[in-house]
Design an enzyme around this catalytic site. Sequence first.
Site, PDB file in Angstrom:
ATOM      1  N   PHE A  46       0.643  -1.232  -0.162  1.00  0.00           N
ATOM      2  CA  PHE A  46      -0.436  -0.627  -0.041  1.00  0.00           C
ATOM      3  C   PHE A  46       0.241   1.198  -0.249  1.00  0.00           C
ATOM      4  CE2 PHE A  46       1.124  -1.903   4.330  1.00  0.00           C
ATOM      5  CZ  PHE A  46       1.691  -0.475   4.766  1.00  0.00           C
ATOM      6  N   CYS A  47       1.836   1.242   0.207  1.00  0.00           N
ATOM      7  CA  CYS A  47       3.579   2.411   0.718  1.00  0.00           C
ATOM      8  C   CYS A  47       3.735   3.063  -0.662  1.00  0.00           C
ATOM      9  CB  CYS A  47       4.136   1.923   1.824  1.00  0.00           C
ATOM     10  SG  CYS A  47       4.895   3.652   2.310  1.00  0.00           S
ATOM     11  N   PRO A  48       3.224   3.827  -0.839  1.00  0.00           N
ATOM     12  CA  PRO A  48       4.462   4.713  -2.001  1.00  0.00           C
ATOM     13  C   PRO A  48       5.642   5.168  -2.038  1.00  0.00           C
ATOM     14  CG  PRO A  48       2.822   6.261  -1.011  1.00  0.00           C
ATOM     15  CD  PRO A  48       2.420   4.680  -0.357  1.00  0.00           C
ATOM     16  N   HIS A  51       6.495   1.140  -2.025  1.00  0.00           N
ATOM     17  CA  HIS A  51       6.670   0.921  -3.100  1.00  0.00           C
ATOM     18  C   HIS A  51       7.582   1.036  -4.545  1.00  0.00           C
ATOM     19  CE1 HIS A  51       3.351   0.735  -6.665  1.00  0.00           C
ATOM     20  NE2 HIS A  51       4.176   0.127  -7.731  1.00  0.00           N
TER      21      HIS A  51
END
Length: 349
Positions: A46-48, A51
């Site tokens: 979920f975490c940019p 990512h």
Amino acid sequence: MATETPIHKPNTSDGWHGIISPNPDSNGDIPFPPAPGRYHLYIGLFCPFAHRANFVRHLKGLTEIIDLSVVMPYPKGDENGWPGWRFPSSNDEYPGATVDKLFGEDYLHKVYFRADEGYKGRYSVPLLWDRQTNSAVNNESLEILRFLPNAFNSLLPPDLAAIDIYPFHLRSAIDGLHAWILPNLCSGVYKAGFAPDQESYNKNVIPVFGALNKLEKIVHANGGPFILGDQLTEVDITIYATLIRFDTVYVQHFKCNLGTIRHDYPVLNNWLKGVYWNVEAARRSTDFRHIKENYTKSHYDINPKAITPLGPFPDIEEGFEKDWGKLRVGEVRHPDVLEFEKSLGGGDV
């Protein structure tokens, strides 16, 4: 002669800033040399920020060299974030999330305490771990993004080793873009989304769209398919990790609804489609369920009923346009946005 040295575990509050490299440091030591299977990466899909690291892991063919443990997208904990990100009890509990493959811990904070029992910082992802010294290497996403693409080149086939996302001739352009993209867009969506009051929100949402307006013009001028032209660079990865989440969560959840990428920014939408559909590492590192359910089911002060919207549909559009000359240059014409865009200067990078 370079030697490998043990890593001490000092009490720290700002995390770890080690670098994996085959080159010795100023003392002639190689604290973290490249080696297959030695390093482990903790992320949330979920975490940019996590990512970015996972994108590079796929782009450079490091999936067999660095394995993953993936935390659940929710819940995060109380209003102070305690106890933090949780691992599933089995790999079947939540699709895409995994147990802690190294230690079998139930919470990520316990992994942090293994590196430093007096740690006072955030229990964030990504966290890059070294099996040999049994401690953390680095938990700062931009630092990992900078060293990871070249750290294992000596172990890679020539085609993968040749991929350079921070090439010398584009470094000044990349750094110049990051100087205003990171604070106004990548962090800007959070400043708007977590604003404690109307005045703060009004102030912080404007730079997001001022940055998007300017970026739209820059990408069009450079002619695609990437931000700076024909070569995928570090800045494509940082911006991708933000824009792939923009219409999906930031528009509704963070109230960044002065415009959408797919409607108001034809050039950036085309770029986003191109990266997603044409760069395998982008698709393989993107999980829309993790993204949507993390934001909507772990931010109780923003979304107290934890309802996740079904849209937008589709998550990412198809139909990449190869002829960039056919694209209309879009913008959000809110007066304050246009004024902020002017403060960012010209479109040259």
